[in-house]
Design an enzyme around this catalytic site. Structure first.
Site, PDB file in Angstrom:
ATOM      1  CG  HIS A 135      42.866  37.677  42.529  1.00 39.03           C
ATOM      2  ND1 HIS A 135      41.611  37.114  42.557  1.00 39.03           N
ATOM      3  CD2 HIS A 135      43.473  37.186  41.420  1.00 39.03           C
ATOM      4  CE1 HIS A 135      41.459  36.328  41.504  1.00 39.03           C
ATOM      5  NE2 HIS A 135      42.575  36.353  40.801  1.00 39.03           N
ATOM      6  CE  LYS A 139      41.328  40.068  39.582  1.00 35.81           C
ATOM      7  NZ  LYS A 139      41.800  40.447  38.232  1.00 35.81           N
TER       8      LYS A 139
END
Length: 239
Positions: A135, A139
């Site tokens: 990600h 995040k």
């Protein structure tokens, strides 16, 4: 449908645009600078709230929506140790909550494939299973909520795995989840079954945030007029 947005970062803005494109009206936008608007008439008159914020405030945002009598779709992960108590409140007090670790329709198809594959692999103990999720660097939680949901789907169907752990196996019953944070990656989840003679790999690669936002709006449309707790399995209905 009158929509309140809780959180107006990248996801909130895309959700607002898609909701407008689908003929809905944004009646309230709540962000860090106007939290008092949970008490406003505009918020209370919303048919549904869609929440994408941060793990440390999600629970409070859900309860503020409950207090205002507004059904809520929550897309924030990293707080789900509290999910059992919230589900209990929903059942006891007649609230409406839609929560999923991932709102992308393709991811939820992938989750169904993951559960089916785990069921097949239950007969083949020579294969060990691991997972990698990638990600963007913004995040906050690791492993991702989606990775945890995928791991839980494996554990439900693969007798030799009973838990997940970060990065490496603690014991043979663990599914190791490696988390990578780089660039602006929306989300890549890879599940690998490895043996001495071959490897079986399945991957979902999200191309943008658009799929997550569209799924959240579809979830909001789905819960109108409903009471209780729902997730994307109720919408996709593949298994």
């Amino acid at each position: 449908m009158k929509v309140a947005l809780i959180g107006y970062g990248k996801m909130g803005k895309i959700i607002g645009r898609i909701a407008n494109e689908r003929g809905h009206e944004i009646v309230s936008i709540i962000d860090i600078d106007n939290l008092s608007d949970f008490e406003s008439e505009n918020f209370k008159n919303a048919d549904v709230a869609i929440e994408f914020t941060a793990p440390h405030v999600a629970l409070e945002n859900i309860r503020k929506s409950f207090a205002a009598g507004v059904p809520i779709v929550c897309g924030t992960t990293g707080w789900t140790e509290h999910l059992p108590e919230i589900k209990k409140e929903v059942a006891e007090k007649g609230y409406t909550l839609f929560w999923s670790s991932n709102y992308n329709i393709g991811v939820n198809i992938f989750m169904s494939v993951n559960r089916f594959l785990a069921k097949l692999m239950n007969k083949f103990p020579e294969y060990n299973v691991e997972m990698t999720e990638v990600h963007h660097t913004q995040k906050l939680d690791a492993p991702s909520g989606t990775a945890i949901t995928l791991a839980e789907g494996i554990i439900e169907n693969l007798d030799r795995k009973t838990n997940w752990s970060k990065e490496t196996e603690i014991n043979a019953q663990d599914i190791a989840i490696k988390s990578v944070r780089e660039g602006q990656v929306p989300g890549i989840h890879t599940i690998e079954y490895d043996s001495l003679v071959d490897t079986i790999t399945i991957t979902h690669d999200a191309k943008s945030r658009e799929g997550f936002a569209l799924g959240a709006v579809i979830a909001a449309e789905f819960i109108i007029g409903k009471k209780g707790f729902y997730n994307m399995r109720d919408v996709v209905k593949l298994d």
